[in-house]
Design a protein around this motif. Sequence first.
Motif, short mmCIF file in Angstrom:
data_model
loop_
_atom_site.label_atom_id
_atom_site.label_comp_id
_atom_site.label_asym_id
_atom_site.label_seq_id
_atom_site.Cartn_x
_atom_site.Cartn_y
_atom_site.Cartn_z
N THR A 75 -15.84 27.52 6.21
CA THR A 75 -16.55 28.60 5.53
C THR A 75 -16.36 28.55 4.02
OG1 THR A 75 -16.24 29.98 7.49
CG2 THR A 75 -16.92 31.09 5.47
N SER A 76 -15.09 28.47 3.57
CA SER A 76 -14.83 28.49 2.13
C SER A 76 -15.27 27.18 1.49
CB SER A 76 -13.35 28.76 1.84
OG SER A 76 -12.54 27.73 2.36
N LEU A 77 -15.16 26.06 2.21
CA LEU A 77 -15.57 24.77 1.65
C LEU A 77 -17.07 24.76 1.38
CD1 LEU A 77 -14.88 21.87 0.84
CD2 LEU A 77 -15.14 21.21 3.25
N GLN A 138 -7.57 19.64 -2.63
CA GLN A 138 -7.31 21.00 -2.18
C GLN A 138 -6.56 21.01 -0.85
OE1 GLN A 138 -11.31 23.02 -4.18
NE2 GLN A 138 -11.22 22.75 -1.96
N LEU A 139 -5.51 21.81 -0.80
CA LEU A 139 -4.75 22.02 0.44
C LEU A 139 -4.50 23.51 0.56
CD1 LEU A 139 -3.15 20.63 2.81
CD2 LEU A 139 -1.13 20.82 1.33
N PHE A 140 -5.33 24.19 1.35
CA PHE A 140 -5.29 25.64 1.43
C PHE A 140 -4.75 26.09 2.79
CE2 PHE A 140 -9.21 25.69 -1.57
CZ PHE A 140 -8.38 25.43 -2.66
N PHE A 141 -3.70 26.89 2.75
CA PHE A 141 -3.09 27.52 3.93
C PHE A 141 -2.73 26.50 5.01
CE2 PHE A 141 -6.06 30.47 1.87
CZ PHE A 141 -5.14 31.42 1.43
N THR A 217 -10.98 34.56 1.41
CA THR A 217 -11.35 34.56 2.83
C THR A 217 -11.16 35.96 3.43
OG1 THR A 217 -9.11 34.02 3.59
CG2 THR A 217 -10.54 32.17 2.99
N LYS A 218 -11.82 36.21 4.57
CA LYS A 218 -11.65 37.48 5.27
C LYS A 218 -10.19 37.68 5.65
CE LYS A 218 -16.32 37.61 7.26
NZ LYS A 218 -17.11 37.57 8.52
#
Length: 239
Positions: A75-77, A138-141, A217-218
């Motif tokens: 979703t964010s990507l 990018q490395l998210f969560f 993000t939500k």
Amino acid sequence: MSEVTTNEYTEDGKLVRKVRSFVRREGRLTKGQATALEECWPEMGIDYQDQKLVWEQVFGNANPVVLEIGFGMGTSLVEMAKNAPHKNFIGIEVHRPGVGACLALAREQGVSNLRVMCHDAVEVFENMIPDSSLHTLQLFFPDPWHKKRHHKRRIVQLDFAEMVRQKLSLGSGVFHMATDWENYAEHMIEIMNQAPGYENLAQDGDYIPRPEERPLTKFEARGHRLGHGVWDIKFKRIA
């Protein structure tokens, strides 16, 4: 999110073996995800191959390349790619339903500057990503591996930082991390401060405010309402 392969060490720092720190959770593809994989892969999917990619051939232009490891459902990507048409985006994710969901959303949003891979990221980096070619990694969560005895499985380790450094553009390439676990944020800072060839871009302390290019993000918004923190970290390749 899904993790990638990393090295495992003993307490005295000796390399033991490579392990997969993700569990391949295939899950069940929805009809929409399966259709998107079949119909969108020829245009947006990249199959693993043992040779370096040429970004100008992959995207048809020489725009800066942003690569994300473990994009979840995408979703964010997709949102980032849609908001930055002057950049090229590539995501690597081992969870096929997530890849299918990402492709479906990209098609729905009319995003054309995005490519995806469904493969182990370390192998992709070793064999397919040209050196000094990435604008941003990018490395998210990533999986925080909460238990102390599992901290060695965290993806952000010195060997991973070095692998990333080699692929970032010298003098401008940025490694952007985000986590909602403070202990992991501290671990990331500790590792990156030891990693040669990097400079922390934070102006005040170790962390940066959430940059506009990383969508909220939500899950993250809910965390904010509950008082949970999120830590963004950016290190630039300087050597």
